[in-house]
Structures are given as structure tokens and as C-alpha cells.
Design an enzyme around this catalytic site. Structure first.
Site, PDB file in Angstrom:
ATOM      1  N   PRO A 131     -40.887  20.337  55.270  1.00 45.87           N
ATOM      2  CA  PRO A 131     -41.276  21.099  54.088  1.00 45.87           C
ATOM      3  C   PRO A 131     -41.767  22.504  54.453  1.00 45.87           C
ATOM      4  O   PRO A 131     -42.750  22.653  55.166  1.00 45.87           O
ATOM      5  CB  PRO A 131     -42.408  20.273  53.475  1.00 45.87           C
ATOM      6  CG  PRO A 131     -42.282  18.923  54.079  1.00 45.87           C
ATOM      7  CD  PRO A 131     -41.711  19.138  55.435  1.00 45.87           C
ATOM      8  N   GLU A 132     -41.045  23.499  53.984  1.00 55.00           N
ATOM      9  CA  GLU A 132     -41.494  24.877  54.073  1.00 55.00           C
ATOM     10  C   GLU A 132     -41.881  25.301  52.655  1.00 55.00           C
ATOM     11  O   GLU A 132     -41.980  24.451  51.776  1.00 55.00           O
ATOM     12  CB  GLU A 132     -40.374  25.765  54.640  1.00 55.00           C
ATOM     13  CG  GLU A 132     -39.876  25.287  56.002  1.00 55.00           C
ATOM     14  CD  GLU A 132     -38.755  26.144  56.570  1.00 55.00           C
ATOM     15  OE1 GLU A 132     -38.668  27.327  56.201  1.00 55.00           O
ATOM     16  OE2 GLU A 132     -37.976  25.623  57.384  1.00 55.00           O
ATOM     17  N   LYS A 147     -47.853  26.434  53.082  1.00 56.00           N
ATOM     18  CA  LYS A 147     -47.177  25.134  53.092  1.00 56.00           C
ATOM     19  C   LYS A 147     -48.137  24.010  52.777  1.00 56.00           C
ATOM     20  O   LYS A 147     -47.872  22.860  53.092  1.00 56.00           O
ATOM     21  CB  LYS A 147     -46.531  24.898  54.463  1.00 56.00           C
ATOM     22  CG  LYS A 147     -45.542  25.971  54.864  1.00 56.00           C
ATOM     23  CD  LYS A 147     -45.089  25.788  56.294  1.00 56.00           C
ATOM     24  CE  LYS A 147     -44.304  27.007  56.769  1.00 56.00           C
ATOM     25  NZ  LYS A 147     -43.984  26.936  58.199  1.00 56.00           N
ATOM     26  N   ARG A 185     -37.620  26.808  69.643  1.00 56.58           N
ATOM     27  CA  ARG A 185     -37.063  26.357  68.366  1.00 56.58           C
ATOM     28  C   ARG A 185     -35.639  26.879  68.241  1.00 56.58           C
ATOM     29  O   ARG A 185     -35.322  27.962  68.714  1.00 56.58           O
ATOM     30  CB  ARG A 185     -37.865  26.906  67.173  1.00 56.58           C
ATOM     31  CG  ARG A 185     -39.322  27.203  67.442  1.00 56.58           C
ATOM     32  CD  ARG A 185     -40.138  25.971  67.356  1.00 56.58           C
ATOM     33  NE  ARG A 185     -40.008  25.353  66.057  1.00 56.58           N
ATOM     34  CZ  ARG A 185     -40.767  25.654  65.017  1.00 56.58           C
ATOM     35  NH1 ARG A 185     -41.669  26.593  65.109  1.00 56.58           N
ATOM     36  NH2 ARG A 185     -40.614  24.998  63.885  1.00 56.58           N
TER      37      ARG A 185
END
Length: 278
Positions: A2-3, A62, A268
DNA sequence: ATTAATGTTCAGAA
DNA sequence: TTTCTGAACATTAA
């Protein structure tokens, strides 16, 4: 993952089931494989929160904010795999926390579900809350940033722009997926040093942030192939079909047909088009 | 049957 | 001060 768009979707989904209702129950689910972090203990939360009315559901970056009429609030951090649900959990063993509410005899129930268990549910007193919200460790919400805000924030670091977009102290809400999509939309190479962006490029970045995040919210976020993210009704988001680069290594760029590339920055994955992004 | 990869945040080190 | 690394955890693909 979830962003900002996914958390915003969660907030909108649970709002009608919480706002204006009175809290009648709060517990950590006994069927969870491992108990999730709840601070302070659920018993202490109940003593202070039961009987209070939920006045406002909001989002800070967030995080989900659930305010009570006492001024105290729940702060929920979904982190990797956390979800707020009002119906049909994907499974029962990863249900973590339950809120029970009542309004004019009508009962409702809201769950925090989290497969990996990295998420947190905290209950903060009014005075702790103002502290949490005013702190400098979270930058301005990505949707509220002006082009000028971006110029100032990015001017402070020579890290690659992709890495800077993930720094929540510069601007809060953008995560790994949307960082790649935003840079593609802006035509900016992810390795370009943040502080070296021209004013023209910062303007393009600002516009791309607005477009991508609003579009993603409109589609209720992105559900990736692992299927983890769901809206409050346990339905898939729809933005994944609009992804131009994320998790599309080797696919042809929609604009120039070059193969999309995957690189690693700050441990990432980053995805970009080597021809369209300079 | 191991191992790597997944994405967010924070503590602690460089 | 700024930047980097690893850990928290569960699940799946290689």
C-alpha cells in the site's frame, strides 16, 4: 504494497462504516498466527476508547488516521501487506485486529488484515497525536506538494531522483511502484541526481506526481500478481493494467518500443525506459 | 530443498 | 549531517 493511492482507497472504503459511529469493541484477533504490534495493549485501549465516537477518518502519507471525539486516535500503518476490510477477509488466520461499532442500533465491524505482519496499529492520546503529525520526519504529502516544494525538497540531496522520491522525509506517500511510474511519465532517468534537475524537469515531475497518483486513486490502487492488495470490500484494484514500466522488464515501451529495463537502486527494483527517460 | 525477491519503516552504523 | 545497511515477517518463484 500500500502506497498513497492504496491507503487513500482504504480510507474511502472504511469511512462510511466508521464515521459518526460509536466504538463498542476492540480486540486483537486470537486466530492470528502471531500477534501484531498494538500499542498500548488492547485492554488499555479499550479502557480509554470504548464508548467514544469516531469523528474523522483520514490519511497521513501511508498511514490511516482514525480520530475519536476525545481527540485520541488510532494510527494504522499497513506497511507491506496490511489491509483495512469491512467484508470478506482473504483468509481468517491473518486477521489481526477488529473494531466493533454501533450507530442507532446498527452494528458494523472493521478488520485489519495483514499477511506478513509488519503492519502496526497504535492508539495515541491527543497530545501524542499532535506531536506525531507535526514532526519533521514526515515530509509534506505527495499530493500537496507544489512544484516549488519539490524544487526545495530535491535540492537538498544528490541521491538518484528515484531514491529521493522514496525518502518520506522529503515528501510522503510515494513508494517503490509509483516512483517508477512517475519518473516514466515525467521522462526523467531514475539515476539522475535529484539536486541537478532543471526547473523545467521539476515541473514535469510535479505534473507526473499529480497525474499518476490521482489516476491510481481513481482506479482504486494497484493489485500486483501476488494479489495481496485489496480494497475494503476485498476487491482488486484496477491500476495495475495501466502500469507502463513497473514489473514490466523486457516488455516494449508503449511509446518507443524499446525494452523496459530493471535496475537496482538502494536495494529496490527500479523500472524505466532507457530511451524515453533521460 | 535452499535461496532470493518482494516493499515499508526504523535503528544503528558509516 | 547525510547516506547506507540490515532486520522485522510471510509467501512464492526460481
Amino acid at each position: 504494497m500500500p502506497e498513497l493511492p492504496e491507503v487513500e482507497t482504504m480510507v474511502r472504503g472504511i469511512r462510511p462504516h466508521l464515521e459518526g459511529r460509536t466504538l463498542t469493541g476492540f480486540r486483537r484477533m486470537p486466530c492470528s498466527c502471531r500477534p501484531i504490534l498494538v500499542e498500548p495493549s488492547p485492554a488499555a485501549v479499550r479502557r480509554r476508547a470504548i464508548g467514544r465516537t469516531v469523528t474523522q477518518i483520514g490519511r497521513r502519507a501511508k498511514r490511516i488516521l482514525l480520530k475519536l471525539d476525545s481527540g485520541d486516535a488510532f494510527v494504522i500503518e499497513p506497511r507491506m501487506t496490511g489491509l483495512m476490510l469491512i467484508a470478506d477477509p482473504p483468509d481468517c488466520e491473518h486477521l489481526r485486529v477488529e473494531w466493533l461499532l454501533e450507530s442507532g442500533g446498527r452494528l458494523s465491524r472493521v478488520w485489519f488484515w495483514d499477511r506478513r505482519g509488519l503492519g502496526t496499529v497504535r492508539f495515541l492520546k491527543r497530545e501524542e497525536l499532535t506531536e506525531l503529525l507535526s514532526i519533521g520526519r514526515l515530509g509534506r504529502d505527495a499530493l500537496e506538494m507544489t512544484a516549488d516544494d519539490w524544487r526545495t525538497a530535491l535540492g537538498r540531496t544528490i541521491r538518484p531522483i528515484k531514491v529521493a522520491l522514496l525518502d518520506q522525509s522529503l515528501s510522503a506517500g510515494i513508494g517503490n511502484l509509483y516512483a517508477s511510474e512517475i519518473l516514466y511519465r515525467a521522462g526523467i532517468h531514475p539515476a539522475r541526481p535529484a539536486a541537478r534537475l532543471t526547473a523545467e524537469r521539476v515541473k514535469r515531475l510535479h505534473a507526473a506526481v499529480q497525474e499518476v497518483l490521482h489516476e491510481a486513486i481513481r482506479h482504486e490502487g494497484s493489485t500486483l500478481s501476488d494479489g495481496t492488495y485489496r480494497n475494503a470490500l476485498n476487491q482488486n484494484g484496477g491500476y495495475q493494467s495501466s502500469h507502463c514500466v513497473y514489473d514490466r522488464a523486457g516488455d516494449a515501451c508503449a511509446i518507443c518500443r524499446s525494452p523496459i529495463r530493471r535496475i537496482v537502486q538502494a536495494q529496490r527494483s527500479t523500472f524505466y525506459c532507457p530511451k524515453c527517460q533521460k
